[in-house]
Design a protein around this motif. Structure first.
Motif, PDB file in Angstrom:
ATOM      1  N   ASP A 181       0.757  -1.326   0.003  1.00  0.00           N
ATOM      2  CA  ASP A 181       0.105  -0.124  -0.101  1.00  0.00           C
ATOM      3  C   ASP A 181       0.894   1.132   0.152  1.00  0.00           C
ATOM      4  O   ASP A 181       0.622   2.186  -0.502  1.00  0.00           O
ATOM      5  CB  ASP A 181      -0.949  -0.107   1.200  1.00  0.00           C
ATOM      6  N   SER A 182       2.161   1.078   0.466  1.00  0.00           N
ATOM      7  CA  SER A 182       3.007   2.436   0.534  1.00  0.00           C
ATOM      8  C   SER A 182       3.737   2.310  -0.730  1.00  0.00           C
ATOM      9  O   SER A 182       5.065   3.021  -0.573  1.00  0.00           O
ATOM     10  CB  SER A 182       3.757   2.214   1.875  1.00  0.00           C
ATOM     11  N   THR A 183       3.547   1.409  -1.766  1.00  0.00           N
ATOM     12  CA  THR A 183       4.481   1.081  -3.084  1.00  0.00           C
ATOM     13  C   THR A 183       5.810   0.873  -2.781  1.00  0.00           C
ATOM     14  O   THR A 183       6.653   1.677  -3.259  1.00  0.00           O
ATOM     15  CB  THR A 183       4.292   2.456  -3.866  1.00  0.00           C
ATOM     16  N   ILE A 184       5.867  -0.011  -1.622  1.00  0.00           N
ATOM     17  CA  ILE A 184       7.337  -0.540  -1.472  1.00  0.00           C
ATOM     18  C   ILE A 184       7.573  -1.801  -1.884  1.00  0.00           C
ATOM     19  O   ILE A 184       6.968  -2.661  -1.752  1.00  0.00           O
ATOM     20  CB  ILE A 184       7.571  -0.469  -0.003  1.00  0.00           C
ATOM     21  N   ASN A 185       8.410  -1.876  -2.877  1.00  0.00           N
ATOM     22  CA  ASN A 185       8.700  -3.137  -3.575  1.00  0.00           C
ATOM     23  C   ASN A 185       9.467  -3.935  -2.597  1.00  0.00           C
ATOM     24  O   ASN A 185      10.451  -3.678  -2.133  1.00  0.00           O
ATOM     25  CB  ASN A 185       9.585  -3.143  -4.903  1.00  0.00           C
ATOM     26  N   VAL A 186       8.825  -5.448  -2.504  1.00  0.00           N
ATOM     27  CA  VAL A 186       9.656  -6.337  -1.674  1.00  0.00           C
ATOM     28  C   VAL A 186      10.289  -7.367  -2.738  1.00  0.00           C
ATOM     29  O   VAL A 186       9.501  -7.734  -3.536  1.00  0.00           O
ATOM     30  CB  VAL A 186       8.729  -7.130  -0.851  1.00  0.00           C
ATOM     31  N   ASP A 187      11.541  -7.562  -2.424  1.00  0.00           N
ATOM     32  CA  ASP A 187      12.049  -8.620  -3.238  1.00  0.00           C
ATOM     33  C   ASP A 187      12.188  -9.919  -2.661  1.00  0.00           C
ATOM     34  O   ASP A 187      11.222 -11.108  -2.858  1.00  0.00           O
ATOM     35  CB  ASP A 187      13.418  -8.105  -3.751  1.00  0.00           C
ATOM     36  N   MET A 188      13.290 -10.420  -2.082  1.00  0.00           N
ATOM     37  CA  MET A 188      13.318 -11.884  -1.681  1.00  0.00           C
ATOM     38  C   MET A 188      12.713 -11.867  -0.491  1.00  0.00           C
ATOM     39  O   MET A 188      12.731 -10.955   0.523  1.00  0.00           O
ATOM     40  CB  MET A 188      14.850 -12.258  -1.248  1.00  0.00           C
ATOM     41  N   ILE A 189      11.916 -12.929   0.036  1.00  0.00           N
ATOM     42  CA  ILE A 189      11.384 -13.154   1.426  1.00  0.00           C
ATOM     43  C   ILE A 189      11.756 -14.557   1.942  1.00  0.00           C
ATOM     44  O   ILE A 189      11.546 -15.467   1.010  1.00  0.00           O
ATOM     45  CB  ILE A 189       9.750 -13.156   1.134  1.00  0.00           C
ATOM     46  N   VAL A 190      12.247 -14.497   3.074  1.00  0.00           N
ATOM     47  CA  VAL A 190      12.332 -15.698   3.572  1.00  0.00           C
ATOM     48  C   VAL A 190      11.624 -16.014   5.129  1.00  0.00           C
ATOM     49  O   VAL A 190      11.801 -15.183   5.907  1.00  0.00           O
ATOM     50  CB  VAL A 190      14.036 -16.170   3.887  1.00  0.00           C
ATOM     51  N   GLN A 191      10.911 -17.084   5.388  1.00  0.00           N
ATOM     52  CA  GLN A 191      10.289 -17.321   6.724  1.00  0.00           C
ATOM     53  C   GLN A 191      11.030 -18.471   7.157  1.00  0.00           C
ATOM     54  O   GLN A 191      11.011 -19.646   6.377  1.00  0.00           O
ATOM     55  CB  GLN A 191       9.047 -17.443   6.323  1.00  0.00           C
ATOM     56  N   ASN A 192      11.411 -18.528   8.532  1.00  0.00           N
ATOM     57  CA  ASN A 192      11.925 -19.278   9.261  1.00  0.00           C
ATOM     58  C   ASN A 192      10.978 -20.312   9.525  1.00  0.00           C
ATOM     59  O   ASN A 192       9.893 -20.267   9.756  1.00  0.00           O
ATOM     60  CB  ASN A 192      12.933 -18.798  10.339  1.00  0.00           C
ATOM     61  N   VAL A 193      11.618 -21.629   9.977  1.00  0.00           N
ATOM     62  CA  VAL A 193      10.737 -22.678  10.890  1.00  0.00           C
ATOM     63  C   VAL A 193      10.250 -21.898  12.054  1.00  0.00           C
ATOM     64  O   VAL A 193      11.013 -21.299  12.512  1.00  0.00           O
ATOM     65  CB  VAL A 193      11.657 -23.773  11.042  1.00  0.00           C
ATOM     66  N   SER A 194       8.984 -22.313  12.347  1.00  0.00           N
ATOM     67  CA  SER A 194       8.716 -21.506  13.646  1.00  0.00           C
ATOM     68  C   SER A 194       9.336 -22.240  14.734  1.00  0.00           C
ATOM     69  O   SER A 194       9.656 -23.496  14.929  1.00  0.00           O
ATOM     70  CB  SER A 194       7.158 -21.679  13.478  1.00  0.00           C
ATOM     71  N   HIS A 195       9.449 -21.697  15.935  1.00  0.00           N
ATOM     72  CA  HIS A 195       9.879 -21.802  17.106  1.00  0.00           C
ATOM     73  C   HIS A 195       9.385 -21.699  18.338  1.00  0.00           C
ATOM     74  O   HIS A 195       8.163 -20.748  18.134  1.00  0.00           O
ATOM     75  CB  HIS A 195      11.432 -21.489  17.407  1.00  0.00           C
ATOM     76  N   GLY A 196       9.084 -22.269  19.612  1.00  0.00           N
ATOM     77  CA  GLY A 196       8.378 -21.984  20.507  1.00  0.00           C
ATOM     78  C   GLY A 196       7.208 -23.020  20.533  1.00  0.00           C
ATOM     79  O   GLY A 196       6.628 -23.057  19.518  1.00  0.00           O
ATOM     80  N   SER A 197       6.779 -23.379  21.555  1.00  0.00           N
ATOM     81  CA  SER A 197       5.574 -24.507  21.089  1.00  0.00           C
ATOM     82  C   SER A 197       4.137 -24.061  21.767  1.00  0.00           C
ATOM     83  O   SER A 197       3.211 -24.063  21.184  1.00  0.00           O
ATOM     84  CB  SER A 197       5.876 -25.808  21.735  1.00  0.00           C
ATOM     85  N   ASP A 198       4.217 -23.419  23.038  1.00  0.00           N
ATOM     86  CA  ASP A 198       2.993 -22.646  23.401  1.00  0.00           C
ATOM     87  C   ASP A 198       2.407 -21.813  22.609  1.00  0.00           C
ATOM     88  O   ASP A 198       1.175 -21.734  21.763  1.00  0.00           O
ATOM     89  CB  ASP A 198       3.114 -22.094  24.741  1.00  0.00           C
ATOM     90  N   THR A 199       3.294 -20.790  22.332  1.00  0.00           N
ATOM     91  CA  THR A 199       2.872 -19.486  21.274  1.00  0.00           C
ATOM     92  C   THR A 199       3.843 -19.313  20.174  1.00  0.00           C
ATOM     93  O   THR A 199       4.965 -18.731  20.228  1.00  0.00           O
ATOM     94  CB  THR A 199       2.696 -17.949  21.973  1.00  0.00           C
ATOM     95  N   PRO A 200       3.732 -20.459  19.074  1.00  0.00           N
ATOM     96  CA  PRO A 200       4.805 -20.702  18.222  1.00  0.00           C
ATOM     97  C   PRO A 200       5.124 -19.227  17.455  1.00  0.00           C
ATOM     98  O   PRO A 200       4.305 -18.516  17.083  1.00  0.00           O
ATOM     99  CB  PRO A 200       4.261 -21.547  17.400  1.00  0.00           C
ATOM    100  N   ALA A 201       6.546 -18.992  17.375  1.00  0.00           N
ATOM    101  CA  ALA A 201       6.633 -17.784  16.357  1.00  0.00           C
ATOM    102  C   ALA A 201       7.615 -17.900  15.457  1.00  0.00           C
ATOM    103  O   ALA A 201       8.570 -18.997  15.431  1.00  0.00           O
ATOM    104  CB  ALA A 201       7.262 -16.675  17.719  1.00  0.00           C
ATOM    105  N   THR A 202       7.793 -17.090  14.491  1.00  0.00           N
ATOM    106  CA  THR A 202       8.704 -17.435  13.530  1.00  0.00           C
ATOM    107  C   THR A 202       9.379 -16.111  13.232  1.00  0.00           C
ATOM    108  O   THR A 202       9.262 -14.897  13.305  1.00  0.00           O
ATOM    109  CB  THR A 202       8.051 -17.739  12.253  1.00  0.00           C
ATOM    110  N   ASP A 203      10.635 -15.927  12.534  1.00  0.00           N
ATOM    111  CA  ASP A 203      11.408 -14.702  12.059  1.00  0.00           C
ATOM    112  C   ASP A 203      11.084 -14.428  10.458  1.00  0.00           C
ATOM    113  O   ASP A 203      10.894 -15.545   9.573  1.00  0.00           O
ATOM    114  CB  ASP A 203      12.702 -14.847  12.164  1.00  0.00           C
TER     115      ASP A 203
END
Ligand code: ADP
Ligand code: ASP
Ligand code: MG
Length: 405
Positions: free
Chosen positions: A285-307
């Motif tokens: 929406d702010s016309t910022i072009n994103v190129d590469m995207i990497v999402q890590n495997v999630s960590h933490g079991s109760d409230t899983p989170a990812t980078d």
């Protein structure tokens, strides 16, 4: 009588002597009886200077005023070139992008061309003038001045060549063609006689700033064949055109390095549906072009989170940080890391479609040079890696020489 579009970049019009040199070259074609439309950039360094001045007043200046400011760079050069030609008794007249009939959308600083009505250009040509058009700019249908993204004079030239159905489109610059890599970084780089639109497009969008990538996209879409050549000598240049069968025989066409990217990592993003959609929608929406995207495997079991890491163009960094600050309450991520010290190294070739083992070899060469890979992305005809800036040029030379020397 041919209709020729010639584009001269910032280094080709860097000072009065260079402008005279350009006028001589244009005059040569005009005297042969050709109709010549010339597109020029701002003098080398002028656009950067204007940006710096604006930023010294305000870190994120309004985009409307930035376009108003930056369009003045090209306006200086068109008039100087017209005067240089007139001093040689060659009739010449200059036009701003708007006067040349270039209408764009309203996305300031990266506007897209909507249509071109080259009535004034035709009238000036018919009256015998060399017609000089300011590159990099247009206006919206409401009359606001816009610019077409850095390096956008290339796009002006290709779009005009298409609209005018030019017989020839020449892009003059400070190198005598497209090389297998940036000759300033890789001394062993070799000039290519020809290159396909797809390869040129990948090389350009991955950092080979010899051509603006959007201009190549446009050329491909409308079938504009163009030649990249030097304004300082008469060496044959590089022809950019549709892929031919012989091109496929070459596995790797070139290697490029983009030092204009930055990496953002959102640490500890809740691993729930819709998070990525929210982040990237806001950036879009702010016309910022994103190129590469990497999402890590999630960590933490109760409230899983990812980078979540992604790359953007460096100049968009300040705006991206504002967007992300705005997301903080909406998405409970833990931290934001911004890294401007990265380089994106890419290897490109249509022949990669039918060859295996290229990625393995790239990784082996990088390992041999002691370079750590932070992100990887691939397409049918390219492999890109994000690496630390400090070893980026050395890595580019190593990868180039492993494949192309
Ligand atoms: P202009 O001012 O003419 O638009 P640019 O500076 O935008 O010129 O582009 C020309 C520069 O592109 C060259 O000086 C060269 O350093 C750089 N470049 C990067 N990659 C390549 C490549 N693969 N082939 C040729 N030049 C390249
Ligand atoms: N002057 C603009 C720039 O520096 C456009 C161009 O040179 O093509 O990006
Ligand atoms: Mg350029």
């Amino acid at each position: 009588m041919a209709l020729i579009v010639q584009k001269f970049g910032g280094s080709s019009v860097a000072d009065i002597d260079r402008i005279r040199n350009v006028a001589n070259r244009v005059a040569e074609y005009r005297r042969r009886g050709d109709q010549v439309v010339v597109v020029v950039s701002a003098m080398k360094g002028v656009t950067d200077n204007l940006i710096e001045m604006a930023k010294s007043l305000m870190p994120v200046p309004s985009e409307r005023e930035m376009d108003m400011l930056l369009s003045t760079g090209e306006q200086t050069t068109i008039a100087l070139l017209a005067i240089a030609l007139q001093s040689m008794d060659i009739p010449a007249a200059s036009l701003t992008g708007a006067q040349a009939g270039i209408v764009t959308d309203g996305v300031h600083s990266k506007a897209k061309i909507r249509n071109i009505t080259p009535r004034k250009i035709h009238a000036l040509l018919d009256a015998g003038n060399v017609t000089i058009v300011a590159g990099f700019q247009g206006e919206t249908s409401e009359g606001h001045i816009t610019t077409l993204g850095r390096g956008g004079s290339d796009l002006t030239a290709i779009a005009l060549a298409s609209a005018l159905k030019a017989d020839l489109c020449q892009i003059y610059t400070d190198v005598d063609g497209v090389y297998t890599s940036d000759p300033r970084i890789v001394p062993t780089a070799k000039k290519l006689e020809e290159v396909s639109y797809d390869e040129m497009l990948e090389l350009a969008s991955l950092g080979a700033k010899v051509m603006q990538s959007r201009s190549v996209e446009f050329a491909k879409k409308f079938g504009v064949i163009f030649e990249v050549r030097s304004s300082l000598n008469d060496n044959p240049g590089t022809l950019v055109k549709e892929e031919t069968q012989s091109m496929e025989g070459v596995v790797i066409r070139g290697v490029s390095l983009d030092k204009n990217q930055a990496k953002i990592t959102l640490v500890g993003v809740p691993d729930e549906p819709g998070m990525a959609a929210r982040v990237f929608q806001q950036l879009a929406d702010s016309t910022i072009n994103v190129d590469m995207i990497v999402q890590n495997v999630s960590h933490g079991s109760d409230t899983p989170a990812t980078d979540l890491s992604f790359t953007i163009d460096k100049p968009d960094m300040a705006r991206a940080q504002t967007v992300i600050d705005g997301l903080r309450d909406n998405i409970n991520f833990v931290d934001v890391l911004a890294d401007e010290n990265i380089g994106k190294l890419s290897i490109v070739g249509v022949g990669m479609r039918s060859h295996s083992g290229i990625a393995a070899k790239v990784f082996e060469v990088l390992a041999g040079a002691g370079v750590n890979i932070q992100m990887i992305s691939t397409s049918e005809i390219k492999i890109s890696v994000v690496i630390g800036i400090e070893k980026a040029e050395e890595a580019t030379r190593a990868v180039h020489d492993a494949f192309l020397d």
